[in-house]
Each structure stands twice: as structure tokens, then as C-alpha cells.
Write an enzyme that holds these catalytic residues in place. Structure first.
Site, PDB file in Angstrom:
ATOM      1  N   SER A  77       0.825  -1.217   0.000  1.00 47.27           N
ATOM      2  CA  SER A  77       0.000   0.000   0.000  1.00 47.27           C
ATOM      3  C   SER A  77       0.853   1.259   0.000  1.00 47.27           C
ATOM      4  CB  SER A  77      -0.902   0.023   1.243  1.00 47.27           C
ATOM      5  OG  SER A  77      -1.819  -1.040   1.212  1.00 47.27           O
ATOM      6  N   GLU A  91       2.605  -0.204  15.409  1.00 47.87           N
ATOM      7  CA  GLU A  91       3.041   1.131  14.997  1.00 47.87           C
ATOM      8  C   GLU A  91       3.804   1.859  16.097  1.00 47.87           C
ATOM      9  OE1 GLU A  91      -0.074  -0.025  14.723  1.00 47.87           O
ATOM     10  OE2 GLU A  91      -0.361  -0.258  12.563  1.00 47.87           O
ATOM     11  N   HIS A 125      -2.729   7.299   2.412  1.00 49.43           N
ATOM     12  CA  HIS A 125      -4.165   7.124   2.633  1.00 49.43           C
ATOM     13  C   HIS A 125      -4.716   8.179   3.590  1.00 49.43           C
ATOM     14  CE1 HIS A 125      -2.960   3.414   0.761  1.00 49.43           C
ATOM     15  NE2 HIS A 125      -4.174   2.905   0.784  1.00 49.43           N
TER      16      HIS A 125
END
Lengths: 317, 281
Positions: A40, A61, A112
């Protein structure tokens, strides 16, 4: 008025991926970290070319941000990659303490962003990230508008010492800025000259602003379009110079009006030259599922909204 | 190598520094600081290979990260006594315009500190990052970190623990200050940690215990063993059993002194139990 041509629509995240690939070849200190979204984020070429400098962190993360901060100690320049939501809100305290307060040379690269992530809906979209990042002392905040600019920005931030938030998106959008541009952090790009209204746009809204300027021209309104790719530090001089000429401003961004580019511009104007301003932004709301185009229309983030806002703000002069 | 007697003298002086620092500003965390005095004194003066002076990049030397930043008094004292900055500067602890902030930070440029800490659970990730950079740089020195046991309640620790083992970060020794106490009381009452040995081993770490973490000889031997176990494909975890408030009788066997400073009378009593060795700042 100067016209711009779409040389072929591309996603801005591919600009990041291609920029990172180039950095892999030119800068041996650049390392890349990803939290299970390599495809992505378009980081596959870097991963294939430099497996020893690519770090698959997994779906963790917070750990990714901490590892990136630690990797700077010893001279590496880490580029982290995940969606904007997971790059910011999910790891805010890690960025705040281990990166920003510790002044670490980490590049937080966020794809995104905004509502154009589309069908996945509000859990994955984020319309608050510019605000979150610009509030951190010392953080540079960049939101690029097309493939070419995103690639140029990716190269430029490797040369800049200090934490950077680089925001880009998922869908294919018009590619219209020069291929060989030099990206100057903190320097606005004036795209058209105009006298009636200043349109200050960032990210995907820059192309919409250019479309709006063409529509306005047909109606006899002269719009000056400025591309603010760096929201922090803000190019206040470019804004004030333009507004001195036009006397009103529309800001346009794929972000909540709270905390976004518009508020930064409003502060600049309030301090130096109070000026009527209209905000093209989301209105303190979450997004939802839909195609990017449907969402941009429903949430008023397109050329038509910029035209309407321009007419409104001109009437307020 | 330093002999135990001189390290013990240094520990006593560090205790005095800790007590005087927190007393002066009536704030700070003496309990955990005192509990880790022997460990940090031994680490900085006997175990780690350190270059002269301070360089942020820490190339070609061992690097330490304090993840439980609230025990800042002990790291400040140990760093000052090791020559990173003047011991007189300990006088500025937690005061306005000081480099000795309440919790350690790089922000004011204090030599010896490479990352801000205080918000818990972040230091293991940072240490792993530096360990990875050392491998990329072909630097065979080690990375050390210290964590509170209560800090292990933070989820990021376990993200980091999983990563370090899964990616064979074997140039790294994480030490857990296992005093079984945190602000609200015993860790078993606040949120039981269960078996830390079993947890870290299940994550793929090599775990060893130092059962008397306030004994310099035990620390020397335990950390020598930990070093010997590096380079074998696994990160190394040291469970360091310590006594919070060690060296001051009324601060031991309680969590009451986690974040409380002694008053004038208590300071006098505490200092009397730790006579000056190397000279107060």
C-alpha cells in the site's frame, strides 16, 4: 491565466515509493520501516533493492516509531510508512516524546490520508492528522498535491535534519507539477496570478483549486491559486503578499477545519492583516465509506465548493 | 574494572546526591532511584565500554537508555559522577532553566542523555532501534536499557519484545528493575505481572536473574553472564531483584517513597546512614 495540464493521473503514494527507491540508491543512511503495509505504501522496490535497510515491523506502529527514533542514534535516517491514521493518532505519544521532544531525525510518511482513502470508511480515514502533527514543537508538516511533488518532497526531506510528517494519499489524481521541480520546504508555490481572490490549497485540493480558478475566470473572477505544500513552517510572506492584492482568501484542504491549514492561515491574517476568509474543509465530522469522488462531493471538498466559497468571500470584502 | 570498595563508596555518594536533590525541590522519585543505585553505578563504571566525552551517535561505544525516566535523580548523579557534566549542576535538578528536567530529555542538551523518557514503555523500542543501527554500522558494541517492572504493563513493551526476539536483536541487554512495587502499591495488587521469566522466554528471549540486585558483586557477575550470552541470536533480559529505597532504612520495604521527597528531619536521618565519601556537590 496560466493553465495546467494533467500529464497522466497517478497516486501520490507512488511518488513517495519512487522517491524512496531513488533515495535507496543515493543515500546509504536512509532506512525504511513499515507496519505491514509495504504494498500500500509502495515500498516494495526499496525492500527488494535493499533488504538489509528495510525493516518489517509488523502491526505494531508504536514500536515502529520507537525503533525509528532509536535508529537515528548512529546516523540513520528512518522513513516510517503506514496509513496516516496509524502514523499519527495511534502513536501520538510515541511521536511526541521519542521523536519530537527528543529532536530525532525521523521521517513519518503517511499514506491514505484524508477522506479519499474511500471505501474502508472512517476507522481508516483521518481528517485530524495535520492538526495533531502541527501542534508538536519542531515538527515539519508537509501535504503534497500530486505524484511529482510527492516524489520531490520525499527526496527533499532526507536532506532536512529534524522530524518531518509527510502526508499523501491513495487515489490516482492529476499529475501536473513539473517532473524536475526542486522542492523547497516551507516555500509556497504560486500557481496562478489573480486579483479578486486568493485560493490557498494543500494536497489533493490543489488541483481542485486550479479547476475552480478556471470556472471563476469564465465568470470574470480572477483567482490567485497558491499551493501550500508545507503547512508548518508556513510561508506567511507568500500569503500576505497575495492577500494584500486580492483582499480575501479561500483555504482548501482534505482535513477538518479544526486544526488544519485554514486555521494556520487565519492566525497569520489575524496577526498581520485581518481579511475575510472561507474554509473548504470537513466540518468537524468523521468520514464514511464511499468512492473518493463521491466522498469529496458529499463533504464539499471539490472545485464546485471552492467556486462557491470564492463567490461568498468576495461578497464579504 | 573497578574494585567493589570504590564502587560502594560511589553508591553511597550517589545516594546522598539523590536524597539532597529531591529534598531541595521537594519533588522527584527517590525510591526507585535508590533501588537502582548499585546497578547504574556498576553499569557505568565497570560494565559498559564508554568513550571519553559525549557524542549523541554513540558510535564504537556501549549505549544505555533509561526507559523508566522517573528515576532521573540516580541517572543524573551517576552521569555527573562519571564526568558527563559538572556535579554542581545536580543543584539545579527540577529548577527553572535547568538541563536536569524532572524526567530526562535531550531537549536542553544534557550530555549522557540520548532520548526523552518518562511516558513509560517506549525505551525498549528505542534501544532496539539503536541496536539495529549498530549492526548496520558494523559496530559490535552493546545496547543496554533499564525498565521498571510496573512499566511492563504498557503494551508497547511487548510489541518491542516480540520484535527483538523475532529479528534476533542479540546485541541488546534489557534489565528489569524487579522491585515489585509501583505508585499505587504492590504490582501484584495493581496488575499482576505473572512470571516475567516465563513471559520473556515465551517471547524468545534469553532470561537470567540477579537475585540480589543491590549487591555490587552479584551485579558484576550477573551482567558478565548477560554479556556472555549476547551474540547468540537472542535478546537478553535481566530480572534485577531490587529493594526500593535501598540504603535508607525507613524508605525500604514500602512503596511510599516512590514519588515523595524527605523533609528536613528525614533527610538528616537518611544522610546519617550514608556518610559522605567522595564529597557532596
Amino acid at each position: 491565466m496560466k493553465k495546467y495540464t494533467n500529464t497522466g493521473s497517478k497516486d501520490t503514494r507512488s511518488g513517495f515509493g519512487d522517491g524512496l527507491t531513488e533515495l535507496g540508491k543515493t543515500n546509504p543512511n536512509v532506512v525504511a520501516l513499515c507496519a505491514d503495509l509495504t504494498g500500500s505504501l509502495k515500498m516494495n522496490a526499496f525492500k527488494d533493492n535493499h533488504p538489509e535497510r528495510f525493516f518489517q515491523i509488523g502491526i505494531a506502529e508504536a514500536n515502529m516509531i520507537g525503533i525509528a527514533a532509536g535508529m537515528t542514534i548512529g546516523g540513520k535516517i528512518p522513513f516510517t510508512g503506514t496509513f496516516a491514521n496509524f502514523s499519527t493518532g495511534r502513536v501520538y505519544d510515541q511521536i511526541r516524546q521519542s521523536v519530537a521532544y527528543s529532536d530525532k531525525n525521523v521521517k513519518i510518511c503517511a499514506s491514505h490520508a484524508g477522506i479519499t482513502l474511500g471505501e474502508d470508511g472512517a476507522t481508516h480515514q483521518i481528517l485530524e492528522d495535520i492538526g495533531l502533527m502541527k501542534m508538536l514543537p519542531g515538527m515539519t508538516v508537509i501535504n503534497t498535491c500530486d505524484y511529482n511533488q510527492t516524489k520531490a518532497a520525499t527526496l527533499a526531506i532526507a536532506e532536512h535534519h529534524g522530524p518531518v510528517y509527510l502526508r499523501f494519499g491513495r487515489p490516482k489524481v492529476a499529475n501536473f507539477t513539473p517532473e524536475d521541480q526542486k522542492f523547497e520546504i516551507g516555500k509556497a508555490v504560486q500557481l496562478t496570478e489573480g486579483t479578486d481572490v486568493t485560493i490557498i490549497a494543500t494536497g489533493h485540493l490543489v488541483w481542485e483549486a486550479l479547476q475552480a480558478a478556471e470556472t471563476l475566470e469564465e465568470a470574470g473572477i480572477s483567482a490567485e491559486v497558491i499551493n501550500i505544500h508545507t503547512i508548518k513552517p508556513l510561508d506567511e510572506e507568500a500569503i500576505l503578499t497575495s492577500v494584500a492584492k486580492t483582499g480575501c482568501v479561500v483555504t482548501a484542504e482534505e482535513h477538518n477545519f479544526l486544526g488544519g491549514l485554514g486555521e494556520s492561515v487565519a492566525r497569520t491574517l489575524a496577526l498581520h492583516k485581518p481579511t475575510p476568509q472561507e474554509f473548504v474543509a470537513t466540518n468537524d465530522t468523521f468520514g464514511e465509506s464511499g468512492t473518493p469522488a463521491q466522498l469529496m462531493e458529499k463533504y464539499g471538498l471539490n472545485a464546485a465548493s471552492i467556486v462557491k466559497a470564492s463567490q461568498k468571500v468576495i461578497a464579504r470584502k | 574494572m573497578s574494585d567493589n570498595k570504590s564502587l560502594e563508596n560511589l553508591v553511597t555518594q550517589v545516594r546522598r546526591d539523590i536524597l539532597r536533590m529531591v529534598h531541595k525541590v521537594n519533588s522527584g522519585h527517590p525510591g526507585g532511584s535508590l533501588g537502582c543505585a548499585e546497578f547504574l553505578v556498576t553499569l557505568y563504571n565497570d560494565i559498559m565500554k564508554l568513550n571519553d566525552g559525549f557524542d549523541m551517535d554513540g558510535k564504537n561505544e556501549d549505549v544505555f537508555f533509561l526507559s523508566n525516566g522517573h528515576i532521573s535523580p540516580v541517572i543524573y548523579s551517576v552521569l555527573a559522577r562519571r564526568g558527563y557534566f559538572p556535579v554542581e549542576e545536580l543543584n539545579t535538578f527540577r529548577l527553572l532553566d535547568s538541563r536536569l528536567q524532572g524526567h530526562p530529555t535531550t531537549h536542553e542538551g544534557l550530555p549522557g542523555i540520548r532520548i526523552a523518557s518518562g511516558s513509560l514503555g517506549q525505551g525498549m523500542s528505542v534501544a532496539i532501534g539503536t541496536a539495529l543501527t549498530k549492526k548496520l554500522n558494523g559496530d559490535d558494541h552493546l545496547v543496554y536499557s533499564l525498565h521498571g517492572d510496573g512499566e511492563l504493563q504498557e503494551g508497547q513493551i511487548w510489541e518491542a519484545a516480540m520484535y527483538a526476539a523475532g529479528n534476533k536483536v542479540d546485541n541488546y541487554i534489557a534489565t528489569i528493575d524487579y522491585n515489585q512495587k509501583q505508585i499505587d502499591g504492590a504490582t501484584d495488587d495493581v496488575l499482576p505481572l505473572g512470571s516475567l521469566t516465563a513471559k520473556f522466554e515465551a517471547f524468545g528471549w534469553d532470561v537470567l536473574e540477579i537475585t540480589d540486585g543491590n549487591n555490587i558483586q552479584a551485579i558484576k557477575e550477573g551482567m558478565a553472564e548477560a554479556k556472555a550470552r549476547t551474540g547468540n541470536g537472542k535478546p537478553v533480559c535481566v530480572l534485577l531483584h531490587t529493594e526500593m529505597g535501598n540504603g535508607v532504612d525507613f524508605m525500604m520495604h514500602t512503596h511510599a517513597w516512590h514519588g515523595k521527597a524527605p523533609n528536613d528531619e528525614q533527610l538528616e536521618t537518611a544522610l546519617a546512614q550514608n556518610p559522605e565519601t567522595l564529597g557532596d556537590y
